[in-house]
Design a protein around this motif. Sequence first.
Motif, mmCIF file in Angstrom:
data_model
loop_
_atom_site.group_PDB
_atom_site.id
_atom_site.type_symbol
_atom_site.label_atom_id
_atom_site.label_comp_id
_atom_site.label_asym_id
_atom_site.label_seq_id
_atom_site.Cartn_x
_atom_site.Cartn_y
_atom_site.Cartn_z
ATOM 1 N N ILE A 34 52.179 74.389 82.672
ATOM 2 C CA ILE A 34 52.568 72.785 82.578
ATOM 3 C C ILE A 34 53.645 73.017 82.370
ATOM 4 C CG2 ILE A 34 49.524 72.578 81.234
ATOM 5 C CD1 ILE A 34 51.226 74.034 78.932
ATOM 6 N N GLN A 35 54.147 71.357 81.824
ATOM 7 C CA GLN A 35 55.631 71.336 81.123
ATOM 8 C C GLN A 35 55.447 70.514 80.165
ATOM 9 O OE1 GLN A 35 57.341 68.644 84.727
ATOM 10 N NE2 GLN A 35 58.866 67.956 83.202
ATOM 11 N N THR A 36 55.819 71.062 79.291
ATOM 12 C CA THR A 36 56.436 70.622 77.855
ATOM 13 C C THR A 36 57.838 71.266 77.581
ATOM 14 O OG1 THR A 36 55.615 70.893 75.453
ATOM 15 C CG2 THR A 36 55.269 72.755 77.275
ATOM 16 N N THR A 37 58.294 70.833 76.140
ATOM 17 C CA THR A 37 59.512 70.786 75.874
ATOM 18 C C THR A 37 59.065 72.488 75.225
ATOM 19 O OG1 THR A 37 58.856 70.913 73.541
ATOM 20 C CG2 THR A 37 58.903 68.526 74.734
ATOM 21 N N VAL A 38 60.267 73.546 75.021
ATOM 22 C CA VAL A 38 60.691 74.639 74.282
ATOM 23 C C VAL A 38 60.058 75.264 73.099
ATOM 24 C CG1 VAL A 38 62.491 75.697 74.637
ATOM 25 C CG2 VAL A 38 62.752 74.423 76.078
ATOM 26 N N VAL A 39 59.985 74.413 72.433
ATOM 27 C CA VAL A 39 59.889 74.644 71.407
ATOM 28 C C VAL A 39 58.335 74.449 71.299
ATOM 29 C CG1 VAL A 39 59.362 74.062 68.929
ATOM 30 C CG2 VAL A 39 61.890 73.831 70.002
ATOM 31 N N LYS A 40 57.690 73.469 71.768
ATOM 32 C CA LYS A 40 55.986 73.393 71.992
ATOM 33 C C LYS A 40 55.811 74.824 72.918
ATOM 34 C CE LYS A 40 55.592 69.133 71.815
ATOM 35 N NZ LYS A 40 54.679 67.644 72.060
ATOM 36 N N ALA A 41 56.066 74.843 73.800
ATOM 37 C CA ALA A 41 56.599 76.015 74.230
ATOM 38 C C ALA A 41 56.450 77.644 74.187
ATOM 39 C CB ALA A 41 57.392 76.127 76.046
ATOM 40 N N GLY A 101 65.703 71.523 82.009
ATOM 41 C CA GLY A 101 66.936 70.183 80.810
ATOM 42 C C GLY A 101 66.339 69.406 80.447
ATOM 43 N N LYS A 102 66.957 68.593 80.171
ATOM 44 C CA LYS A 102 66.900 67.855 79.397
ATOM 45 C C LYS A 102 66.167 66.721 79.711
ATOM 46 C CE LYS A 102 71.359 68.214 76.218
ATOM 47 N NZ LYS A 102 70.426 69.260 75.249
ATOM 48 N N ARG A 103 65.167 65.898 78.702
ATOM 49 C CA ARG A 103 64.494 64.893 79.068
ATOM 50 C C ARG A 103 65.182 63.488 79.356
ATOM 51 N NH1 ARG A 103 58.874 64.977 76.365
ATOM 52 N NH2 ARG A 103 60.132 64.993 74.323
ATOM 53 N N MET A 110 63.537 70.490 78.184
ATOM 54 C CA MET A 110 61.646 70.393 78.959
ATOM 55 C C MET A 110 61.731 72.117 79.154
ATOM 56 S SD MET A 110 60.746 68.103 78.089
ATOM 57 C CE MET A 110 59.489 68.212 79.496
ATOM 58 N N CYS A 111 60.636 72.275 79.757
ATOM 59 C CA CYS A 111 60.726 73.774 80.408
ATOM 60 C C CYS A 111 59.127 73.998 81.126
ATOM 61 C CB CYS A 111 60.763 75.116 79.676
ATOM 62 S SG CYS A 111 59.533 75.208 77.889
ATOM 63 N N ILE A 112 58.762 74.812 81.580
ATOM 64 C CA ILE A 112 57.535 75.331 82.563
ATOM 65 C C ILE A 112 56.450 76.005 81.466
ATOM 66 C CG2 ILE A 112 55.853 75.085 84.451
ATOM 67 C CD1 ILE A 112 58.345 73.887 86.396
ATOM 68 N N LEU A 113 55.919 76.089 81.097
ATOM 69 C CA LEU A 113 54.871 77.506 80.942
ATOM 70 C C LEU A 113 54.433 78.012 81.888
ATOM 71 C CD1 LEU A 113 54.519 79.378 78.359
ATOM 72 C CD2 LEU A 113 52.799 77.613 77.465
ATOM 73 N N GLN A 114 54.399 79.269 82.574
ATOM 74 C CA GLN A 114 53.069 79.240 83.567
ATOM 75 C C GLN A 114 52.489 80.365 83.451
ATOM 76 O OE1 GLN A 114 55.921 80.707 86.724
ATOM 77 N NE2 GLN A 114 55.142 78.663 87.013
ATOM 78 N N LEU A 115 51.367 81.139 83.745
ATOM 79 C CA LEU A 115 51.327 82.198 83.766
ATOM 80 C C LEU A 115 52.040 83.382 84.800
ATOM 81 C CD1 LEU A 115 46.795 81.251 83.167
ATOM 82 C CD2 LEU A 115 48.691 82.382 82.012
ATOM 83 N N VAL A 116 52.071 84.327 84.416
ATOM 84 C CA VAL A 116 52.745 85.223 85.308
ATOM 85 C C VAL A 116 52.178 85.415 86.622
ATOM 86 C CG1 VAL A 116 53.869 87.695 85.754
ATOM 87 C CG2 VAL A 116 54.271 86.349 83.098
#
Length: 165
Positions: A34-41, A101-103, A110-116
């Motif tokens: 998923i793509q979300t903010t770093v703090v939420k990730a 990078g920045k939204r 922003m970042c991508i959180l993914q399963l390894v």
Amino acid sequence: MRHRVDTFKVGRSSAHRRSMLANMVSSLFEHGSIQTTVVKAKAARSFAERLITIGKKGDLHRRRLAVSKLRDKGAVKKLFDEIAPGYEGRNGGYTRILKLGKRRGDAAEMCILQLVEVAAVEEAPKKEAKVAPKKAKAEEAPKAEVKAEEAPAVEAKAEEAPKAE
């Protein structure tokens, strides 16, 4: 006092935070990333990793615990049947955060959180898919020559039809 209480508050009430994290982790399990903010990730990462650890145990009690936390039976089913068994030999570190990078609108990181393991599994079929069409193209070339030979016959039949009218 809040000694050693480690909670990402994410600027939300506790009920809103629990709902948001449950929805984010449910989407993570369904889609793999998923793509979300770093703090939420970072908040979702700890929640997801706890659920994967629960899923590795796999009994009915752990499944009911996961449903109570995640609130999505489909995601829990996928967690227990597909995701958790893939991490049997791994002790933690089931997710990764890739910074983007920045939204543009509010300059949030922003970042991508993914399963390894999902990322490794998704890349493997892509490599196989690239190899398979090359073989198919080599096989299609002789068929194209055959079709070129058949094409005048089709044109001849088309010319005969107007003469009959």
